[in-house]
Write an enzyme that holds these catalytic residues in place. Structure first.
Site, short mmCIF file in Angstrom:
data_model
loop_
_atom_site.label_atom_id
_atom_site.label_comp_id
_atom_site.label_asym_id
_atom_site.label_seq_id
_atom_site.Cartn_x
_atom_site.Cartn_y
_atom_site.Cartn_z
CB ALA A 73 -0.94 0.00 1.20
CG ASN A 153 -3.12 3.82 10.68
OD1 ASN A 153 -3.67 4.84 10.30
ND2 ASN A 153 -1.88 3.81 11.15
CG HIS A 203 0.78 -6.77 5.44
ND1 HIS A 203 0.94 -6.35 6.73
CD2 HIS A 203 0.90 -5.67 4.67
CE1 HIS A 203 1.17 -5.05 6.74
NE2 HIS A 203 1.15 -4.61 5.51
CB CYS A 328 8.43 5.87 25.97
SG CYS A 328 8.63 7.25 27.10
#
Lengths: 407, 135
Positions: A73, A153, A203, A328
């Site tokens: 993509a 996402n 995927h 972090c």
């Protein structure tokens, strides 16, 4: 039950064993080049590629000829944006996109800006949705392309793609959408949604990595692209390079399975997701959902746990694979730009966890994850000076923090 | 990210978690960091009047595992030290003891700052005017 439990299905999905089975012959005995026209090896590969093209087209309501295979993509997004910008340069140079797009779109836009394009980055509303009025006002007579992802996402929020597509069509502007999180999970139809270009990948739908596609509309309008990779003229000249036959076969099989099983699977995943949400919300105080629950992928949950820091939470649940919007964990030491765009404060963005449930997760796993998260959040809150102050009724937002040391 | 065994040990079994009475004249409280930066440490010491030795130390930390470990370790080291000895604790000592990677050095800096802030608070309370006021 096997640990670590995989709950990060927005990052990638495990390959379905049926997909692997379909692929295997194309690594060994069926190794032909799909572009070889003179012998049976080539014909066999070509036929397999064309079958995959049909399977993928069927999943999104497209014609097989409208599927251009790529390496994934990221390449599809690059090809769509750069290909349109170059091809339609005489018509205009203005692109509209959204601040929370994937970096493959945002960084491509930044590069196009260096080459003379003008890009409007729309902000999002607090629920993660695009403001359609704001979009409407952003069009100019130089606008050639709108690129807005189908579903995000991180927060799984589904954009009003059909409305956006209609708006673009009325203005004769091309509409590209990054469909990787949505396709195969919810019904996507390029006709219904008036999509001109759509990025896809194998995927994220239980297929292999390293293979993707760009849907390129052929009729009403016929979209043209300037190729970004030149060579043998494969894929109607839009993307040269020998086709990755085993990958494409796997991608096709994965699309076929999604097409057949999506209706049932999405109901099951929604139940699992809701089970997790109910447990976390009922057993922990001060938890916040990021983004709209109503307009959301069925398998996504993105939650902030106030007064605990994301990385320490991940450390406590290290037998569960999830992602955090915390500073972090990323190389940039910045909290998630998606959550920031929603107006989530840095403090809550630092405490967010993205749960992505997938085809192979079970009820037992959901219960285990819920237990582990609840137990770890409670433990970390016992450790948290912020939680202590909040319980004492101190307004943490009013404290003047001495923060220099943290940088 | 891989954590050292010592960081994991402090994270899983943090030492001296809790709070001391802020109003006690023998207690010094240091609070450093900021929620927006992802780290807040509260560190408290209780100093024995007659000996000048730190009898007790407690902490609470909002932050990553390395921040929790740094403050947990700091409280261990503080107990039994005089105030002056405590001031000599350096962030690099914490980095070495916990094998912190470069991206986590700020956690040790924060712990050193918390120690200094707690001692400063204690000393402020012990100035003559403050002692009279609380007596």
């Amino acid at each position: 039950m096997k640990t670590p439990i995989y709950f990060d299905n927005h990052a990638t999905t495990p390959m379905d064993p049926r997909v692997l089975e379909a692929m295997l012959p194309y690594f060994s005995e069926k190794f032909g080049n799909a572009a070889s026209r003179n012998h049976a090896y080539g014909w066999e590969s070509e036929q397999a590629v064309e079958t995959a093209r049909k399977q993928i087209a069927a999943l999104i309501g497209a014609n097989p000829k409208e599927i251009v295979f790529t390496s994934g993509a990221t390449e599809s997004n690059n090809l769509a944006l750069k290909g349109v910008a170059e091809m339609y340069a005489e018509r205009g140079n203005h692109i509209i996109t959204v601040a929370t797009e994937h970096k493959a779109v945002l960084d491509t836009c930044k590069k196009l800006e260096k080459h003379g394009c003008q890009v409007t980055y729309l902000p999002l509303q607090q629920d993660g949705l695009v403001d359609l009025d704001q979009l409407r006002e952003s069009f100019t007579n130089r606008t050639i392309l709108v690129s807005i992802m189908y579903a995000n996402n991180e927060i799984g929020v589904i954009q009003p793609v059909a409305e956006i597509g209609k708006m673009c069509k009325e203005r004769g502007v091309l509409f590209h959408t990054d469909g990787v999180q949505a396709v195969g999970k919810i019904p996507v139809d390029v006709q219904r949604d008036n999509i001109d270009l759509m990025s896809l990948t194998g995927h994220k739908i239980y297929g292999p990595k390293g293979v993707g596609a760009l849907y390129v509309r052929r009729r009403n309008p016929r979209v043209q692209l300037t190729a970004q990779i030149d060579g043998g003229g494969h894929e109607r000249g839009m993307r040269s390079g020998t086709l990755n036959t085993p990958g494409i076969v796997g991608f096709g099989k994965a699309a076929e399975l999604c097409h057949q099983e999506m209706a049932e699977e999405s109901v099951r995943l929604r139940e699992l997701r809701d089970r997790l949400k109910v447990r976390l919300e009922s057993e922990l105080d001060e938890v916040f959902i990021n983004g709209s629950m109503e307009h959301r992928l069925p398998h996504n949950l993105n939650m902030s746990f106030a007064y605990v820091e994301g990385e320490s939470l991940l450390m406590g649940i290290n037998d569960i694979a999830v992602s955090s919007g915390s500073a972090c964990t990323s190389a940039t030491l910045e909290p998630s730009y998606v959550l920031k765009a929603l107006g989530v404060g840095d403090d809550l963005a630092h405490t967010s966890i993205r749960f992505g449930i997938g085809r192979f997760n079970t009820v037992e796993e959901v219960d285990y994850v819920a237990n582990r998260v609840i137990e770890t959040v409670r433990k970390l809150r016992d450790l948290s000076p912020l939680y202590e102050m909040a319980k004492e009724g101190i307004d943490i937002s009013k404290i003047e923090w001495v923060a220099e040391a943290a940088h | 990210m891989a954590y050292s065994d010592k960081v994991l040990d402090h994270y899983n079994n943090p030492r001296n978690v809790g709070s001391l009475d802020k109003a006690d004249p023998n207690v010094g409280t240091g609070m450093v960091g900021a929620p927006e930066c992802g780290d807040v440490m509260k560190l408290q010491i209780k100093v024995n009047d007659s000996t000048g030795v730190i009898d007790d130390a407690k902490f609470k930390t909002f932050g990553c595992g390395s921040a929790i470990a740094s403050s947990s370790l700091a409280t261990e080291w503080l107990k039994g030290k005089s105030v002056d000895e405590a001031l000599a604790i350096k962030n690099t000592d914490i980095v070495n003891e916990l094998s912190l990677p470069p991206v986590k050095i700020h956690c040790s800096v924060l712990a050193e700052d918390a120690i200094k802030a707690a001692i400063a608070d204690y000393k402020k309370k012990r100035t003559p005017a403050a002692v009279e006021a609380t007596a």
